[in-house]
Write a protein that holds these residues in place. Structure first.
Motif, PDB file in Angstrom:
ATOM      1  N   THR A 360      59.744  20.798  34.307  1.00  0.00           N
ATOM      2  CA  THR A 360      59.061  19.664  34.552  1.00  0.00           C
ATOM      3  C   THR A 360      57.529  20.393  35.190  1.00  0.00           C
ATOM      4  O   THR A 360      56.853  19.211  35.403  1.00  0.00           O
ATOM      5  CB  THR A 360      58.989  18.877  35.712  1.00  0.00           C
ATOM      6  N   SER A 361      57.942  21.793  35.152  1.00  0.00           N
ATOM      7  CA  SER A 361      55.958  22.770  34.975  1.00  0.00           C
ATOM      8  C   SER A 361      56.102  23.076  33.638  1.00  0.00           C
ATOM      9  O   SER A 361      56.574  22.949  32.781  1.00  0.00           O
ATOM     10  CB  SER A 361      56.675  23.842  35.366  1.00  0.00           C
ATOM     11  N   ALA A 362      54.486  23.424  33.884  1.00  0.00           N
ATOM     12  CA  ALA A 362      53.868  23.637  31.884  1.00  0.00           C
ATOM     13  C   ALA A 362      54.217  24.869  31.569  1.00  0.00           C
ATOM     14  O   ALA A 362      55.240  24.959  30.325  1.00  0.00           O
ATOM     15  CB  ALA A 362      52.360  23.669  31.781  1.00  0.00           C
ATOM     16  N   THR A 363      54.671  26.101  32.417  1.00  0.00           N
ATOM     17  CA  THR A 363      55.562  27.388  31.706  1.00  0.00           C
ATOM     18  C   THR A 363      56.351  27.427  33.115  1.00  0.00           C
ATOM     19  O   THR A 363      56.429  26.901  34.224  1.00  0.00           O
ATOM     20  CB  THR A 363      54.391  28.567  32.040  1.00  0.00           C
ATOM     21  N   PRO A 364      57.545  28.534  33.005  1.00  0.00           N
ATOM     22  CA  PRO A 364      58.007  29.446  33.414  1.00  0.00           C
ATOM     23  C   PRO A 364      57.506  29.891  35.061  1.00  0.00           C
ATOM     24  O   PRO A 364      57.755  29.579  35.991  1.00  0.00           O
ATOM     25  CB  PRO A 364      58.971  30.683  33.063  1.00  0.00           C
ATOM     26  N   ALA A 365      56.176  30.293  34.808  1.00  0.00           N
ATOM     27  CA  ALA A 365      55.895  31.294  36.085  1.00  0.00           C
ATOM     28  C   ALA A 365      55.385  30.474  36.517  1.00  0.00           C
ATOM     29  O   ALA A 365      54.990  30.140  38.257  1.00  0.00           O
ATOM     30  CB  ALA A 365      54.647  31.895  35.312  1.00  0.00           C
ATOM     31  N   ALA A 366      54.223  28.984  36.246  1.00  0.00           N
ATOM     32  CA  ALA A 366      54.149  27.666  37.040  1.00  0.00           C
ATOM     33  C   ALA A 366      55.404  26.951  37.755  1.00  0.00           C
ATOM     34  O   ALA A 366      54.742  26.499  38.967  1.00  0.00           O
ATOM     35  CB  ALA A 366      53.157  26.551  35.901  1.00  0.00           C
ATOM     36  N   SER A 367      56.292  27.087  37.118  1.00  0.00           N
ATOM     37  CA  SER A 367      57.382  26.339  38.273  1.00  0.00           C
ATOM     38  C   SER A 367      57.404  27.244  39.654  1.00  0.00           C
ATOM     39  O   SER A 367      58.066  26.242  40.615  1.00  0.00           O
ATOM     40  CB  SER A 367      58.459  26.555  37.105  1.00  0.00           C
ATOM     41  N   ILE A 368      57.089  28.190  39.782  1.00  0.00           N
ATOM     42  CA  ILE A 368      57.280  28.893  41.176  1.00  0.00           C
ATOM     43  C   ILE A 368      56.712  28.581  42.157  1.00  0.00           C
ATOM     44  O   ILE A 368      55.165  29.277  41.767  1.00  0.00           O
ATOM     45  CB  ILE A 368      57.766  30.874  40.838  1.00  0.00           C
ATOM     46  N   GLY A 369      56.530  28.581  43.176  1.00  0.00           N
ATOM     47  CA  GLY A 369      55.286  27.674  44.596  1.00  0.00           C
ATOM     48  C   GLY A 369      55.128  26.951  44.467  1.00  0.00           C
ATOM     49  O   GLY A 369      54.144  26.801  44.834  1.00  0.00           O
ATOM     50  N   ARG A 370      55.473  25.899  43.407  1.00  0.00           N
ATOM     51  CA  ARG A 370      54.934  24.786  42.976  1.00  0.00           C
ATOM     52  C   ARG A 370      54.303  23.731  44.020  1.00  0.00           C
ATOM     53  O   ARG A 370      53.972  22.451  44.550  1.00  0.00           O
ATOM     54  CB  ARG A 370      55.331  23.814  41.565  1.00  0.00           C
ATOM     55  N   TRP A 371      55.321  23.930  45.313  1.00  0.00           N
ATOM     56  CA  TRP A 371      56.073  23.369  46.632  1.00  0.00           C
ATOM     57  C   TRP A 371      54.193  23.245  46.922  1.00  0.00           C
ATOM     58  O   TRP A 371      53.644  22.091  47.558  1.00  0.00           O
ATOM     59  CB  TRP A 371      57.418  23.620  47.474  1.00  0.00           C
ATOM     60  N   ARG A 372      53.425  24.331  47.219  1.00  0.00           N
ATOM     61  CA  ARG A 372      52.081  24.249  48.095  1.00  0.00           C
ATOM     62  C   ARG A 372      50.947  23.751  47.317  1.00  0.00           C
ATOM     63  O   ARG A 372      50.152  23.269  48.655  1.00  0.00           O
ATOM     64  CB  ARG A 372      51.638  25.588  47.464  1.00  0.00           C
ATOM     65  N   ASN A 373      51.057  23.428  46.240  1.00  0.00           N
ATOM     66  CA  ASN A 373      50.538  22.702  45.825  1.00  0.00           C
ATOM     67  C   ASN A 373      50.645  20.224  45.202  1.00  0.00           C
ATOM     68  O   ASN A 373      50.353  20.265  45.346  1.00  0.00           O
ATOM     69  CB  ASN A 373      49.826  22.885  44.340  1.00  0.00           C
ATOM     70  N   ASP A 374      52.259  20.965  45.141  1.00  0.00           N
ATOM     71  CA  ASP A 374      52.676  19.541  44.306  1.00  0.00           C
ATOM     72  C   ASP A 374      52.972  18.616  46.112  1.00  0.00           C
ATOM     73  O   ASP A 374      53.110  17.581  46.017  1.00  0.00           O
ATOM     74  CB  ASP A 374      54.152  19.170  43.957  1.00  0.00           C
ATOM     75  N   LEU A 375      53.626  18.970  46.522  1.00  0.00           N
ATOM     76  CA  LEU A 375      54.022  18.843  48.139  1.00  0.00           C
ATOM     77  C   LEU A 375      52.872  18.234  49.206  1.00  0.00           C
ATOM     78  O   LEU A 375      51.690  19.372  49.316  1.00  0.00           O
ATOM     79  CB  LEU A 375      54.573  19.574  49.243  1.00  0.00           C
ATOM     80  N   THR A 376      52.524  16.884  50.221  1.00  0.00           N
ATOM     81  CA  THR A 376      51.540  16.616  50.594  1.00  0.00           C
ATOM     82  C   THR A 376      52.106  17.279  52.121  1.00  0.00           C
ATOM     83  O   THR A 376      52.542  18.362  52.483  1.00  0.00           O
ATOM     84  CB  THR A 376      51.930  15.501  51.648  1.00  0.00           C
TER      85      THR A 376
END
Length: 397
Positions: A360-376
């Motif tokens: 559900t992320s564009a790349t493997p690296a983009a899947s790490i720490g995504r919570w900072r941007n995806d969550l309110t």
């Protein structure tokens, strides 16, 4: 209060008995069911039972109780069960307060070489990518294609639990209903494995020994051979000449894991973890579930993963999703070193292709720490409930 009562039946699935207050025969009391001294349920003893109304001229007979455990007690650990009148220190009398764990039988061979590798994790932790790496190894058999959902070991672990379970004539199967039409596609716990049928033997403990020793060992042996036969056929079909391990995913649910270990004492286990905040984001993106629902499921699985890690079992290896993504070659080396196998080359191209179809992320690296941007901001604050897990495994808070 002057209580009298008795625990008639204790199994991994339910507790039954009766209790009355000799100072007030007209009332029904409540009891606490405790396992290992910890409360597991409260039930009112108000079921009518024959002959209990003969205890006293004022007796109503409504003193019996039966309570089913929401989750059956594990058969791989000894369980101490007791029943106490709620709000008192009175414990009901019982003949057998301890339920023995099933025991391995040394006469049953476990020397057949091929053993499982369990990939234990919750959903959305990169388990499909790790399974893909395992499937590439020439000594590991993995059944099926991505996302690798064949879990034969788990199926037979639950089958083993069902076949050695104590009889439950109310919720499962009664002796006079074995051939009933509604049971054509359903078979419950063995109806003859109940206290009353222990009288078949001159020594009533024979049935208990049969259920906790001989039967599980025989079933485990048979199920183990069936599983190995299946994976030998898969290995032959995949032209794998020297299969040493077969690999399956499994959730951190206790009885499935311990059941597989009972059948395969040489099993090795990879405990795959990920920053739970990213797990929450991935789960919501994958299936559209509500935030609160995902949080509750994630917390429950996280507690089980912590328990497994805290046990420090020598056949369990901890693998972080973040390490697998950012330092794949080193992680692959650790993984196969743990299994005692020669390492294979890292497949970064394969991981990138896998992300394109499964992640559900564009790349493997983009899947790490995504919570900072995806969550309110509010959701990030709620995620502080995950801090015990994050602290335990060294994630930044």
């Amino acid at each position: 209060m002057d209580y009298v009562g008795y625990v008639d039946e204790v199994t991994r699935f339910c507790v039954a008995g009766w209790v009355a207050d000799r100072d007030d025969w007209k009332r029904s009391v409540s009891v606490d069911v405790l396992v290992g001294g910890q409360g597991r349920g409260v039930v009112r003893a108000d079921i009518s039972r024959a002959k209990l109304d003969e205890l006293h001229p004022e007796a109503t007979g409504r003193y019996a109780f039966r309570v089913h455990f929401p989750n059956p007690l594990s058969m791989y650990e000894q369980q101490e069960v007791s029943v106490r009148v709620t709000g008192s220190s009175f414990y009901l009398t019982q003949d057998q307060p301890v339920i023995d764990a099933i025991a391995p039988d040394p006469a049953v061979s476990v020397l057949r070489p091929m053993a499982p590798v369990l990939l234990t994790t919750m959903g959305r932790t990169g388990s499909t990518a790790v399974m893909a790496s395992l499937a590439q190894h020439p000594n590991i058999v993995v059944a099926g294609t991505r996302p690798f959902e064949v879990e034969l070991g788990c199926y037979y672990a639950y089958a083993l639990r069902t076949h050695v379970a104590n009889a439950d004539h109310e919720k499962s199967l009664a002796t006079d209903r074995i051939t009933a039409g509604e049971n054509k596609y359903h078979i419950g716990f063995n109806p003859y494995f109940r206290k009353g049928h222990a009288e078949v033997f001159k020594n009533p403990m024979v049935l208990d020994h049969f259920m906790t020793n001989r039967l599980p060992a025989r079933l485990a042996s048979a199920f183990r051979e069936i599983i190995l036969d299946y994976y030998e056929e898969v290995a032959r079909d995949q032209a794998i000449d020297y299969p040493i391990f077969f690999a399956e995913k499994t959730l951190p649910e206790r009885d499935s894991r311990l059941g597989i270990r009972y059948m395969f004492p040489k099993a090795k286990e990879i405990l795959l973890i990920r920053d739970l905040r990213d797990v929450v984001c991935s789960a919501r993106s994958s299936n559209g579930s509500a935030f609160d629902r995902v949080m509750e499921a994630t917390k429950g699985a996280a507690r089980q993963l912590q328990i497994i890690d805290s046990a420090k079992h020598p056949r369990v290896m901890l693998l972080k999703y973040e390490d697998f993504v950012l330092d794949n070659a080193r992680s692959i080396g650790r993984l196969f070193g743990f299994l005692g196998l020669a390492p294979t080359a890292s497949d970064q191209d394969g991981m990138t292709a896998l992300f394109a179809t499964h992640a559900t992320s564009a790349t493997p690296a983009a899947s790490i720490g995504r919570w900072r941007n995806d969550l309110t901001a509010e959701q990030r604050q709620r995620c502080e409930e995950l801090n015990p897990f994050l602290n335990h495994f060294g994630y930044e808070i």
